[in-house]
Design a protein around this motif. Structure first.
Motif, short mmCIF file in Angstrom:
data_model
loop_
_atom_site.label_atom_id
_atom_site.label_comp_id
_atom_site.label_asym_id
_atom_site.label_seq_id
_atom_site.Cartn_x
_atom_site.Cartn_y
_atom_site.Cartn_z
N MET A 315 49.13 22.45 73.22
CA MET A 315 47.78 23.36 73.32
C MET A 315 47.05 23.27 74.40
O MET A 315 46.50 24.27 74.93
N ASP A 316 46.79 21.93 74.71
CA ASP A 316 45.95 21.81 76.06
C ASP A 316 46.65 22.41 77.19
O ASP A 316 46.00 23.15 78.13
N LEU A 317 47.91 22.40 77.45
CA LEU A 317 48.65 22.96 78.47
C LEU A 317 48.70 24.78 78.34
O LEU A 317 48.45 25.37 79.41
N PHE A 318 48.88 25.16 77.19
CA PHE A 318 48.58 26.54 76.99
C PHE A 318 47.33 26.96 77.56
O PHE A 318 47.28 28.01 78.36
N TRP A 319 46.04 26.25 77.36
CA TRP A 319 44.87 26.66 77.77
C TRP A 319 44.65 26.58 79.14
O TRP A 319 44.13 27.16 80.05
N GLY A 325 45.19 31.09 85.69
CA GLY A 325 45.34 32.36 85.94
C GLY A 325 43.92 32.96 86.14
O GLY A 325 43.81 33.77 87.06
N ASP A 326 43.16 32.69 85.38
CA ASP A 326 41.68 32.98 85.67
C ASP A 326 41.38 32.52 86.89
O ASP A 326 40.51 33.22 87.56
N LEU A 327 41.47 31.28 87.19
CA LEU A 327 41.25 30.72 88.77
C LEU A 327 41.71 31.29 89.88
O LEU A 327 41.11 31.80 90.81
N LYS A 328 42.94 31.75 89.72
CA LYS A 328 43.84 32.52 90.86
C LYS A 328 43.27 33.65 90.93
O LYS A 328 43.62 34.44 92.08
N ALA A 329 42.83 34.55 90.09
CA ALA A 329 42.10 35.98 89.99
C ALA A 329 41.10 36.09 90.82
O ALA A 329 40.83 37.09 91.21
N LEU A 330 40.43 34.74 91.12
CA LEU A 330 39.05 34.91 91.67
C LEU A 330 39.29 35.05 93.29
O LEU A 330 40.19 34.42 93.77
N PRO A 331 38.56 35.57 93.91
CA PRO A 331 38.61 35.31 95.38
C PRO A 331 38.48 34.19 95.88
O PRO A 331 37.78 32.98 94.89
N VAL A 332 39.14 33.64 96.83
CA VAL A 332 38.99 32.06 97.45
C VAL A 332 37.74 31.53 97.32
O VAL A 332 37.37 30.51 96.88
N GLU A 333 36.67 32.40 97.75
CA GLU A 333 35.28 31.71 98.12
C GLU A 333 34.78 31.52 96.78
O GLU A 333 33.97 30.59 96.36
N TRP A 345 41.59 20.47 86.15
CA TRP A 345 42.05 20.71 84.79
C TRP A 345 43.06 21.94 84.79
O TRP A 345 44.05 21.87 84.38
N ALA A 346 42.58 23.02 85.46
CA ALA A 346 43.23 24.13 85.25
C ALA A 346 44.55 24.07 86.23
O ALA A 346 45.54 24.69 85.95
N GLN A 347 44.45 23.28 87.26
CA GLN A 347 45.63 23.09 88.19
C GLN A 347 46.67 22.29 87.50
O GLN A 347 47.90 22.40 87.95
N GLY A 348 46.42 21.82 86.42
CA GLY A 348 47.51 21.16 85.65
C GLY A 348 48.40 22.11 84.85
O GLY A 348 49.56 21.99 84.41
N GLY A 349 48.02 23.60 85.15
CA GLY A 349 48.84 24.64 84.56
C GLY A 349 49.43 25.28 85.65
O GLY A 349 50.22 26.44 85.41
#
Length: 472
Positions: A315-319, A325-333, A345-349
């Motif tokens: 469940m944690d990994l799913f989130w 995906g949300d993080l990568k969709a943002l501009p780098v800045e 935490w998100a980089q674990g996915g």
């Protein structure tokens, strides 16, 4: 301790006062604004504060009450709305810092229903980045703190909603919950709240397990809010009827004027089977709460664990994958602005394959299956809300280990995935005075029954709610 004013009244007491002419919505609004002025610099509950707009709403409500034509039982009652629930013209940051913050071009169903009811919307409350922390730590807002003790967390992700409720910014505060985000602030702030059945409160952006519901200081205020925000809205393709056809069968004697525990079969769950084991003080409080139902005639049956650490991990990994995906969709800045704990935490996915992600999805469905199966024979389930009491406000999570699954949601998260209603009510205190919430869950769709049980417990247990620390 803080002084009691009109800001501390329940919704029902407010409307009775309005109807009798003892006071009006303008006076209540002024009392709440004064409370916000007193507390906000310390607790940081509000992201977007609407004093002028809300006063205009209060003036209009006062006129309706004078003319004897209120729009609803919430007309003139102050409410707040979590910042991830859309309000036209108000920024919608989802708890994190932006280079170019989005502004909502519409009202969410909840916002519309409250506006139609004449409720006075005070503003939008804070949340942590993407709502994926059980605290009030945010890259945008800084730290939201407990009004009971500013050194302690509010819980999250409905952090500002919980802080506003505990501080007395009016009686009703709308939060959201995908794994415990309404109930966790309630347990750590001594509040009452409901995560409704999935689909009971329409959302304009439904998502697996996500629900919205009220955080309050009484179950009566939860019910008052639910009567309004559960109205159907076709934008939510997962929505339920306001009252499900089978709900009257959820508990024996449901149609009786008062909740009666006699003849009910109640499961007592003291071991989630995963994550962090509950503290002894928590277990003692939950057991004592369950025994009140037994003393009133309910059959109390131990409920064995039905979730394990492997399912919690998935469940944690799913989130994590979703947030990656949300993080990568943002501009780098803008990626650099996200709270470091959440970035890590998100980089674990980041490297999860499609096959592994599908396995996680199957685990989510297995959580759903196991929860429904394990609880099917019970009318209610009583358990801890969280395994421990409130932790320091600066901590993003109850524990510092970002690479481990969320070890504190073993009791709450399963009921999100199973779509069952689950409430939290104040059960007692630790030896050092921190609050302990009792979770009361029910069968799918039995929101009314869960609220009735919570109200009964509040009356019978008579646990005195903690008061806010003096501020200003």
């Amino acid at each position: 301790m803080g002084n009691t004013t009109l800001a501390d009244h329940s919704a029902s007491d407010m409307v009775v006062g309005f109807a009798k002419g003892d006071f009006d919505p303008i006076e209540v609004h002024s009392a709440v604004v004064n409370r916000m002025d007193e507390c906000e610099s310390t607790i940081n509950a509000l992201f977007h504060r609407d004093d002028e707009r809300s006063r205009t709403a209060a003036v209009a409500s006062a006129a309706r009450w004078r003319e004897g034509r209120p729009l609803s039982d919430l007309d003139g009652v102050p409410v707040t709305i979590k910042e991830n629930i859309a309000r036209r013209g108000v920024p919608l940051p989802s708890g994190h810092a932006w280079v170019d913050m989005p502004v909502s071009d519409h009202d969410a169903p909840i916002t519309q229903r409250l506006e139609e009811a004449g409720a006075v919307i005070l503003g939008s409350t804070t949340m942590p980045d993407w709502g994926m922390l059980s605290s009030g730590v945010s890259s945008l807002h800084g730290i939201t703190r407990s009004p009971l003790d500013p050194a302690l967390t509010t819980g999250g992700s409905s952090a500002g909603a919980g802080a506003a409720a505990a501080a007395g910014y009016g009686p009703i505060h709308i939060g959201s919950d995908i794994g415990g985000s309404i109930r966790l602030p309630c347990t750590w702030l001594g509040l009452t709240g409901l995560k409704p059945s999935f689909g009971r409160v329409p959302l304009d952006a439904p998502y697996l397990g996500r629900c919205a519901g009220p955080l309050t200081r009484s179950m009566a205020d939860v019910k008052a809010a639910m009567d309004i925000i559960s109205a159907p809205d076709d934008r939510d393709y997962s929505r339920l009827p306001r009252f499900a056809a089978d709900e009257t069968q959820a508990l024996p004697g449901h149609d009786s004027p008062a909740f009666d525990p006699r003849g009910l079969r109640i499961g007592l769950q003291l071991d989630a089977g995963c994550g962090v084991a509950p503290d002894a003080q928590v277990l003692s409080t939950i057991t004592e709460a369950a025994e009140r139902f037994a003393a009133a005639g309910a059959e109390l049956v131990p409920l064995d664990p039905f979730i394990d650490d492997d399912l919690l991990h998935d469940m944690d990994l799913f989130w994590r994958v979703r947030s990656w995906g949300d993080l990568k969709a943002l501009p780098v800045e803008e990626q650099e602005l996200i709270l470091p704990y959440i970035r890590q935490w998100a980089q674990g996915g980041a490297d999860v394959s499609g096959v592994e992600l599908m396995s996680c999805y199957h685990s989510v469905q297995e959580i759903r299956r196991r929860t429904i199966t394990a609880t099917a024979e019970f009318d209610l389930i009583i358990s801890p809300t969280a395994p421990g009491a409130a932790f320091p406000a600066e901590q993003p999570m109850p524990y510092p280990r970002v690479h481990e699954p969320m070890g504190h949601i073993g009791f709450t998260m399963p009921f999100n995935m199973s779509e069952q209603p689950a409430a939290t009510v104040l059960g007692g205190f630790t030896a050092d005075g921190r609050t302990i919430g009792v979770q009361i869950a029910g069968k799918r769709f039995a929101d009314e029954s869960v609220m009735a049980a919570g109200s009964w417990f509040e009356d019978v247990a008579g646990v005195e709610r903690p008061t806010r620390t003096a501020m200003g």
